[in-house]
Motif scaffolding. Structure first.
Motif, PDB file in Angstrom:
ATOM      1  N   UNK A  44     -38.428  -9.654  12.762  1.00 25.50           N
ATOM      2  CA  UNK A  44     -37.318  -9.259  11.902  1.00 25.50           C
ATOM      3  C   UNK A  44     -36.063  -8.965  12.715  1.00 25.50           C
ATOM      4  N   UNK A  45     -36.257  -8.341  13.881  1.00 30.29           N
ATOM      5  CA  UNK A  45     -35.118  -8.013  14.741  1.00 30.29           C
ATOM      6  C   UNK A  45     -34.431  -9.301  15.221  1.00 30.29           C
ATOM      7  N   UNK A  46     -35.227 -10.309  15.558  1.00 28.17           N
ATOM      8  CA  UNK A  46     -34.665 -11.593  16.002  1.00 28.17           C
ATOM      9  C   UNK A  46     -33.864 -12.249  14.877  1.00 28.17           C
ATOM     10  N   UNK A  47     -34.377 -12.156  13.640  1.00 27.54           N
ATOM     11  CA  UNK A  47     -33.638 -12.687  12.495  1.00 27.54           C
ATOM     12  C   UNK A  47     -32.295 -11.981  12.341  1.00 27.54           C
ATOM     13  N   UNK A  48     -32.307 -10.656  12.525  1.00 26.81           N
ATOM     14  CA  UNK A  48     -31.084  -9.860  12.393  1.00 26.81           C
ATOM     15  C   UNK A  48     -30.063 -10.259  13.450  1.00 26.81           C
ATOM     16  N   UNK A  49     -30.506 -10.381  14.697  1.00 27.51           N
ATOM     17  CA  UNK A  49     -29.605 -10.758  15.792  1.00 27.51           C
ATOM     18  C   UNK A  49     -29.016 -12.143  15.551  1.00 27.51           C
ATOM     19  N   UNK A  50     -29.857 -13.082  15.133  1.00 29.04           N
ATOM     20  CA  UNK A  50     -29.382 -14.446  14.878  1.00 29.04           C
ATOM     21  C   UNK A  50     -28.340 -14.484  13.769  1.00 29.04           C
ATOM     22  N   UNK A  51     -28.568 -13.697  12.712  1.00 32.06           N
ATOM     23  CA  UNK A  51     -27.619 -13.661  11.601  1.00 32.06           C
ATOM     24  C   UNK A  51     -26.292 -13.037  12.035  1.00 32.06           C
ATOM     25  N   UNK A  52     -26.358 -11.973  12.844  1.00 30.14           N
ATOM     26  CA  UNK A  52     -25.146 -11.336  13.351  1.00 30.14           C
ATOM     27  C   UNK A  52     -24.363 -12.286  14.260  1.00 30.14           C
ATOM     28  N   UNK A  53     -25.077 -13.001  15.119  1.00 27.40           N
ATOM     29  CA  UNK A  53     -24.417 -13.950  16.017  1.00 27.40           C
ATOM     30  C   UNK A  53     -23.754 -15.076  15.233  1.00 27.40           C
ATOM     31  N   UNK A  54     -24.428 -15.507  14.167  1.00 27.35           N
ATOM     32  CA  UNK A  54     -23.863 -16.570  13.329  1.00 27.35           C
ATOM     33  C   UNK A  54     -22.571 -16.107  12.664  1.00 27.35           C
ATOM     34  N   UNK A  55     -22.556 -14.853  12.187  1.00 30.72           N
ATOM     35  CA  UNK A  55     -21.356 -14.341  11.543  1.00 30.72           C
ATOM     36  C   UNK A  55     -20.226 -14.116  12.552  1.00 30.72           C
ATOM     37  N   UNK A  56     -20.581 -13.696  13.767  1.00 30.83           N
ATOM     38  CA  UNK A  56     -19.577 -13.548  14.814  1.00 30.83           C
ATOM     39  C   UNK A  56     -18.953 -14.907  15.133  1.00 30.83           C
ATOM     40  N   UNK A  57     -19.811 -15.929  15.173  1.00 29.47           N
ATOM     41  CA  UNK A  57     -19.351 -17.282  15.437  1.00 29.47           C
ATOM     42  C   UNK A  57     -18.418 -17.760  14.322  1.00 29.47           C
ATOM     43  N   UNK A  58     -18.805 -17.507  13.062  1.00 36.80           N
ATOM     44  CA  UNK A  58     -17.996 -17.956  11.935  1.00 36.80           C
ATOM     45  C   UNK A  58     -16.669 -17.192  11.839  1.00 36.80           C
ATOM     46  N   UNK A  59     -16.612 -16.016  12.455  1.00 35.45           N
ATOM     47  CA  UNK A  59     -15.362 -15.249  12.431  1.00 35.45           C
ATOM     48  C   UNK A  59     -14.260 -15.948  13.221  1.00 35.45           C
ATOM     49  N   UNK A  60     -14.644 -16.920  14.075  1.00 37.58           N
ATOM     50  CA  UNK A  60     -13.640 -17.694  14.802  1.00 37.58           C
ATOM     51  C   UNK A  60     -12.931 -18.689  13.895  1.00 37.58           C
ATOM     52  N   UNK A  61     -13.470 -18.905  12.705  1.00 42.48           N
ATOM     53  CA  UNK A  61     -12.887 -19.861  11.768  1.00 42.48           C
ATOM     54  C   UNK A  61     -11.929 -19.127  10.833  1.00 42.48           C
ATOM     55  N   UNK A  62     -10.804 -18.685  11.393  1.00 42.92           N
ATOM     56  CA  UNK A  62      -9.898 -17.849  10.622  1.00 42.92           C
ATOM     57  C   UNK A  62      -8.663 -18.563  10.095  1.00 42.92           C
ATOM     58  N   UNK A  63      -8.434 -19.806  10.498  1.00 40.40           N
ATOM     59  CA  UNK A  63      -7.253 -20.532  10.020  1.00 40.40           C
ATOM     60  C   UNK A  63      -7.445 -20.973   8.572  1.00 40.40           C
ATOM     61  N   UNK A  64      -6.336 -21.089   7.862  1.00 39.78           N
ATOM     62  CA  UNK A  64      -6.383 -21.430   6.438  1.00 39.78           C
ATOM     63  C   UNK A  64      -7.138 -22.730   6.194  1.00 39.78           C
ATOM     64  N   UNK A  65      -6.916 -23.716   7.065  1.00 38.43           N
ATOM     65  CA  UNK A  65      -7.512 -25.033   6.850  1.00 38.43           C
ATOM     66  C   UNK A  65      -8.971 -25.106   7.262  1.00 38.43           C
TER      67      UNK A  65
END
Length: 307
Positions: A44-65
């Motif tokens: 479960x901890x590994x799932x949590x870390x992976x999900x957090x890392x994925x959201x951190x990665x997606x936070x780089x997609x901040x431009x409107x387009x």
């Protein structure tokens, strides 16, 4: 509607994270009482870390387009059949990437090579954040391999250009003056040069002020192809505007490679079993996996590197 959809996605992600945290807390109590295994907590901890890392990665997609769908245009470089075959390999790579990541992928336009492969092909990758994920693929891709088309089995180098354009949706207004565009019609052709139909259903629209021209033969109806071609043209014009804004803000650093022959962004060296991105230095030794659409490592490396 799209913003509401994205807000619901954020709520769902938060709920998933919260559920995982609660599950870990409960499992820890069960472990203390001897009713659960430590491995279950670790899972479960590994799932949590992976999900957090994925959201951190997606936070780089901040431009409107970034949230938009995209078109991927692939053009064979100089080199005849070798280059056309390489362009088709890239076509299959992006097709499989899209399918593996649950995007809707459709072929918009295609010009076959004289012997094999394609001279040019355009794909539409439809889905949230398709452009943001794939914008780093924009540039020159270089292939080095033992040629299957050379009787002496020589090592050959081929190039193909990849252009990624955001698909303009209803949230972005792009005005196109009808006096500034010119239309041509022609017969669509499919694989092997066979006619898809016997009418001039394929269209080409040219934007006279910018010189931008796009073709569409996806639909059997000329009317539908005109709608699609106009949408593609607006996407290209939108990208031009984005480039102007980026230039004004000095967002294009001199250290970045220009999109021209000889300044490739990535090399695929098949006999050495190596694919390397020359911007981020990210490398994958499993060339088969990459050419079968495993691009996530390169995409993440680019988004984390790109300022």
């Amino acid at each position: 509607m799209k913003q509401l959809k994205l807000d619901k996605q954020k709520v769902a992600i938060f709920n998933n994270l919260n559920t995982l945290i609660e599950d870990i807390e409960v499992l820890q109590e069960f472990v203390k009482e001897g009713e659960a295994q430590v491995e279950e907590v670790d899972g479960k901890y590994e799932q949590l870390v992976n999900l957090l890392e994925e959201q951190e990665f997606k936070s780089t997609l901040g431009d409107e387009q970034d949230k938009l769908s995209c078109y991927i245009e692939i053009n064979a470089g100089a080199g005849g059949t070798e280059a056309c075959d390489w362009a088709e390999m890239l076509y299959r790579m992006y097709l499989q990437y899209g399918e593996k990541n649950d995007y809707n992928v459709s072929e918009v336009n295609r010009t076959n090579g004289d012997v094999a492969g394609v001279k040019s092909v355009t794909l539409e990758i439809d889905g949230d954040y398709a452009y943001g994920m794939l914008k780093g693929e924009n540039g020159i891709h270089r292939l080095v391999r033992i040629s299957p088309f050379n009787a002496q089995g020589k090592r050959m180098t081929s190039f193909a250009s990849v252009f990624v354009h955001p698909v303009v949706d209803d949230s972005i207004e792009i005005e196109v003056n009808t006096a500034d565009i010119e239309w041509d019609t022609f017969r669509a052709s499919g694989a092997g040069g066979q006619h898809v139909n016997k009418t001039d259903s394929a269209v080409r629209v040219r934007h006279l002020p910018s010189g931008i021209a796009v073709e569409c033969q996806q639909e059997r109806s000329q009317h539908l192809n005109r709608e699609k071609a106009l949408k593609m043209l607006k996407s290209r014009l939108y990208e031009v505007e984005l480039e102007k804004k980026a230039a004004e803000k000095n967002a294009i650093e001199s250290s970045k490679m220009k999109n021209e022959w000889g300044s490739q962004i990535r090399s695929y060296v098949l006999d050495d079993r190596r694919v390397k991105d020359h911007r981020t230095l990210h490398e994958n030794r499993n060339t088969d996996a990459v050419l079968n659409g495993d691009l996530q490592g390169f995409i993440k490396a680019f988004l984390m590197w790109n300022p």
